[in-house]
Design a protein around this motif. Structure first.
Motif, PDB file in Angstrom:
ATOM      1  N   VAL A  46      35.595  25.680  46.144  1.00 24.99           N
ATOM      2  CA  VAL A  46      36.130  27.040  46.253  1.00 24.99           C
ATOM      3  C   VAL A  46      35.003  28.066  46.303  1.00 24.99           C
ATOM      4  CG1 VAL A  46      37.479  28.811  45.044  1.00 24.99           C
ATOM      5  CG2 VAL A  46      38.397  26.506  45.306  1.00 24.99           C
ATOM      6  N   VAL A  47      33.972  27.864  45.509  1.00 18.81           N
ATOM      7  CA  VAL A  47      32.823  28.780  45.531  1.00 18.81           C
ATOM      8  C   VAL A  47      32.265  28.861  46.954  1.00 18.81           C
ATOM      9  CG1 VAL A  47      30.427  29.088  44.754  1.00 18.81           C
ATOM     10  CG2 VAL A  47      32.224  28.597  43.078  1.00 18.81           C
ATOM     11  N   ALA A  48      32.140  27.719  47.625  1.00 20.46           N
ATOM     12  CA  ALA A  48      31.630  27.698  49.003  1.00 20.46           C
ATOM     13  C   ALA A  48      32.545  28.494  49.937  1.00 20.46           C
ATOM     14  CB  ALA A  48      31.501  26.252  49.487  1.00 20.46           C
ATOM     15  N   GLU A  49      33.862  28.339  49.773  1.00 21.62           N
ATOM     16  CA  GLU A  49      34.816  29.091  50.603  1.00 21.62           C
ATOM     17  C   GLU A  49      34.739  30.591  50.323  1.00 21.62           C
ATOM     18  OE1 GLU A  49      38.849  27.581  51.550  1.00 21.62           O
ATOM     19  OE2 GLU A  49      38.322  25.933  50.194  1.00 21.62           O
ATOM     20  N   LEU A  50      34.562  30.950  49.048  1.00 22.67           N
ATOM     21  CA  LEU A  50      34.471  32.369  48.677  1.00 22.67           C
ATOM     22  C   LEU A  50      33.240  33.017  49.301  1.00 22.67           C
ATOM     23  CD1 LEU A  50      35.496  32.213  44.898  1.00 22.67           C
ATOM     24  CD2 LEU A  50      36.854  33.142  46.781  1.00 22.67           C
ATOM     25  N   VAL A  51      32.107  32.299  49.287  1.00 20.93           N
ATOM     26  CA  VAL A  51      30.882  32.825  49.908  1.00 20.93           C
ATOM     27  C   VAL A  51      31.126  33.070  51.393  1.00 20.93           C
ATOM     28  CG1 VAL A  51      28.498  32.269  50.566  1.00 20.93           C
ATOM     29  CG2 VAL A  51      29.280  31.788  48.244  1.00 20.93           C
ATOM     30  N   GLU A  52      31.779  32.093  52.030  1.00 19.08           N
ATOM     31  CA  GLU A  52      32.045  32.184  53.469  1.00 19.08           C
ATOM     32  C   GLU A  52      32.955  33.368  53.808  1.00 19.08           C
ATOM     33  OE1 GLU A  52      34.646  29.715  56.684  1.00 19.08           O
ATOM     34  OE2 GLU A  52      33.559  28.487  55.206  1.00 19.08           O
ATOM     35  N   PHE A  54      33.951  36.032  51.603  1.00 15.72           N
ATOM     36  CA  PHE A  54      33.728  37.310  50.935  1.00 15.72           C
ATOM     37  C   PHE A  54      32.258  37.700  50.812  1.00 15.72           C
ATOM     38  CE2 PHE A  54      37.903  35.950  49.482  1.00 15.72           C
ATOM     39  CZ  PHE A  54      38.652  37.117  49.519  1.00 15.72           C
ATOM     40  N   GLY A  55      31.359  36.761  51.083  1.00 21.39           N
ATOM     41  CA  GLY A  55      29.930  37.060  50.909  1.00 21.39           C
ATOM     42  C   GLY A  55      29.509  36.916  49.455  1.00 21.39           C
ATOM     43  N   PHE A  59      29.828  37.812  43.368  1.00 19.09           N
ATOM     44  CA  PHE A  59      29.254  36.920  42.358  1.00 19.09           C
ATOM     45  C   PHE A  59      28.374  37.686  41.378  1.00 19.09           C
ATOM     46  CE2 PHE A  59      30.339  34.276  45.906  1.00 19.09           C
ATOM     47  CZ  PHE A  59      30.799  33.094  45.344  1.00 19.09           C
ATOM     48  N   THR A  60      28.331  37.221  40.162  1.00 15.00           N
ATOM     49  CA  THR A  60      27.405  37.717  39.149  1.00 15.00           C
ATOM     50  C   THR A  60      26.683  36.493  38.612  1.00 15.00           C
ATOM     51  OG1 THR A  60      28.860  39.569  38.597  1.00 15.00           O
ATOM     52  CG2 THR A  60      27.181  38.978  36.965  1.00 15.00           C
ATOM     53  N   ASP A  61      25.373  36.476  38.743  1.00 17.53           N
ATOM     54  CA  ASP A  61      24.550  35.321  38.320  1.00 17.53           C
ATOM     55  C   ASP A  61      25.049  34.008  38.940  1.00 17.53           C
ATOM     56  OD1 ASP A  61      23.027  37.054  36.704  1.00 17.53           O
ATOM     57  OD2 ASP A  61      24.436  36.815  35.032  1.00 17.53           O
ATOM     58  N   GLY A  62      25.457  34.093  40.219  1.00 20.54           N
ATOM     59  CA  GLY A  62      25.878  32.891  40.942  1.00 20.54           C
ATOM     60  C   GLY A  62      27.270  32.390  40.623  1.00 20.54           C
ATOM     61  N   THR A  67      36.367  40.322  38.098  1.00 18.38           N
ATOM     62  CA  THR A  67      36.524  41.783  38.157  1.00 18.38           C
ATOM     63  C   THR A  67      36.147  42.300  39.543  1.00 18.38           C
ATOM     64  OG1 THR A  67      35.997  41.890  35.805  1.00 18.38           O
ATOM     65  CG2 THR A  67      35.892  43.957  37.018  1.00 18.38           C
ATOM     66  N   LYS A  68      35.051  41.795  40.081  1.00 20.47           N
ATOM     67  CA  LYS A  68      34.620  42.216  41.428  1.00 20.47           C
ATOM     68  C   LYS A  68      35.621  41.769  42.489  1.00 20.47           C
ATOM     69  CE  LYS A  68      29.620  42.326  40.576  1.00 20.47           C
ATOM     70  NZ  LYS A  68      28.325  41.671  40.848  1.00 20.47           N
ATOM     71  N   ILE A  69      36.147  40.558  42.309  1.00 18.10           N
ATOM     72  CA  ILE A  69      37.136  40.045  43.266  1.00 18.10           C
ATOM     73  C   ILE A  69      38.390  40.917  43.224  1.00 18.10           C
ATOM     74  CG2 ILE A  69      38.668  38.093  43.802  1.00 18.10           C
ATOM     75  CD1 ILE A  69      36.361  36.253  42.714  1.00 18.10           C
ATOM     76  N   ALA A  70      38.848  41.241  42.011  1.00 21.58           N
ATOM     77  CA  ALA A  70      40.049  42.087  41.854  1.00 21.58           C
ATOM     78  C   ALA A  70      39.848  43.451  42.512  1.00 21.58           C
ATOM     79  CB  ALA A  70      40.383  42.253  40.375  1.00 21.58           C
ATOM     80  N   GLU A  71      38.649  44.018  42.354  1.00 17.92           N
ATOM     81  CA  GLU A  71      38.332  45.321  42.960  1.00 17.92           C
ATOM     82  C   GLU A  71      38.576  45.293  44.471  1.00 17.92           C
ATOM     83  OE1 GLU A  71      36.990  48.558  42.182  1.00 17.92           O
ATOM     84  OE2 GLU A  71      37.916  47.971  40.289  1.00 17.92           O
ATOM     85  N   ILE A  72      38.209  44.174  45.097  1.00 20.23           N
ATOM     86  CA  ILE A  72      38.360  44.052  46.550  1.00 20.23           C
ATOM     87  C   ILE A  72      39.804  43.749  46.935  1.00 20.23           C
ATOM     88  CG2 ILE A  72      37.716  42.651  48.575  1.00 20.23           C
ATOM     89  CD1 ILE A  72      34.948  42.252  47.132  1.00 20.23           C
ATOM     90  N   VAL A  73      40.367  42.696  46.340  1.00 18.40           N
ATOM     91  CA  VAL A  73      41.663  42.204  46.829  1.00 18.40           C
ATOM     92  C   VAL A  73      42.839  43.125  46.511  1.00 18.40           C
ATOM     93  CG1 VAL A  73      40.896  39.803  46.854  1.00 18.40           C
ATOM     94  CG2 VAL A  73      42.164  40.650  44.869  1.00 18.40           C
ATOM     95  N   PHE A  74      42.759  43.884  45.429  1.00 20.33           N
ATOM     96  CA  PHE A  74      43.893  44.747  45.121  1.00 20.33           C
ATOM     97  C   PHE A  74      43.865  46.052  45.923  1.00 20.33           C
ATOM     98  CE2 PHE A  74      44.073  42.002  41.264  1.00 20.33           C
ATOM     99  CZ  PHE A  74      45.286  41.416  41.592  1.00 20.33           C
TER     100      PHE A  74
END
Length: 195
Positions: A46-52, A54-55, A59-62, A67-74
């Motif tokens: 899933v991490v690999a798919e998220l990078v592909e 969302f960039g 991520f925070t420290d890899g 919280t960052k994901i919620a900021e974008i998707v909502f």
């Protein structure tokens, strides 16, 4: 005897997880889809798919930062759809395995926030909707997540409203008052046991 799947859902702040835990305390197996989704989020696949999709800015420290994901998707429903398309099929697969572990039970509870939005309500033998007034739900989420009212309303806008969900539900629990909600749970357990 086929184990019945009872879907349990409700809008953000309705208290559906609290109600799910109460079912669990009565000895009924409960699957909390959101808990599993959180675990799946950190798997290498899933991490690999998220990078592909969302960039690296989510991520925070890899590590995926919820919280960052919620900021974008909502704020962007199309991004929420992308996230759901990554996570939800994997949660569905995990649920199928979990169900086989609970074969022989009269029924199990599948708790998920987007039961209707995802279409997975169609796989349930019955659906329970947990409701509460909007003001109560907003207050609960503000206290729980430490977010503003606007942020809560933004998240609510991405979910079906209670009226739309109620039309497709078999049982409705008013969770304004927890003690009253618990009595409603006991009543539903009796009804489902007699199906």
């Amino acid at each position: 005897m086929k184990t019945k799947i009872i879907g349990l859902t409700g809008g953000i702040g309705s208290g559906k997880t609290t109600i799910a835990r109460y079912f669990e305390s009565l000895g009924i197996p409960v699957y909390i889809a959101d808990d599993e989704a959180k675990k799946i989020l950190y798997t290498p696949e899933v991490v690999a798919e998220l990078v592909e999709k969302f960039g690296n800015n989510i991520f925070t420290d890899g590590i995926p930062d919820r919280t960052k994901i919620a900021e974008i998707v909502f704020k962007q429903p199309e991004k929420l759809a992308v996230l759901n398309s990554i996570i939800h099929p994997k949660v569905g697969e995990h649920f199928k395995k979990w169900i086989t572990e609970n074969t022989g039970k009269l029924f199990v509870i599948k708790e998920t926030a987007i039961l209707f939005e995802s279409g997975s309500y169609k796989d349930c033998d019955a659906v329970i909707l947990v409701t509460a007034p909007i003001e109560v739900r907003v207050d609960r989420v503000m206290q729980r997540d430490g977010v503003t009212k606007d942020k809560v309303l933004e998240r609510m806008a991405n979910q079906w409203d209670d009226e739309k969900k109620a039309a497709l539900s078999n049982y409705i629990i008013d969770n304004t008052d927890l003690e009253s909600a618990k009595k409603q749970v006991v009543k539903i357990v009796k009804l489902v046991n007699s199906l």
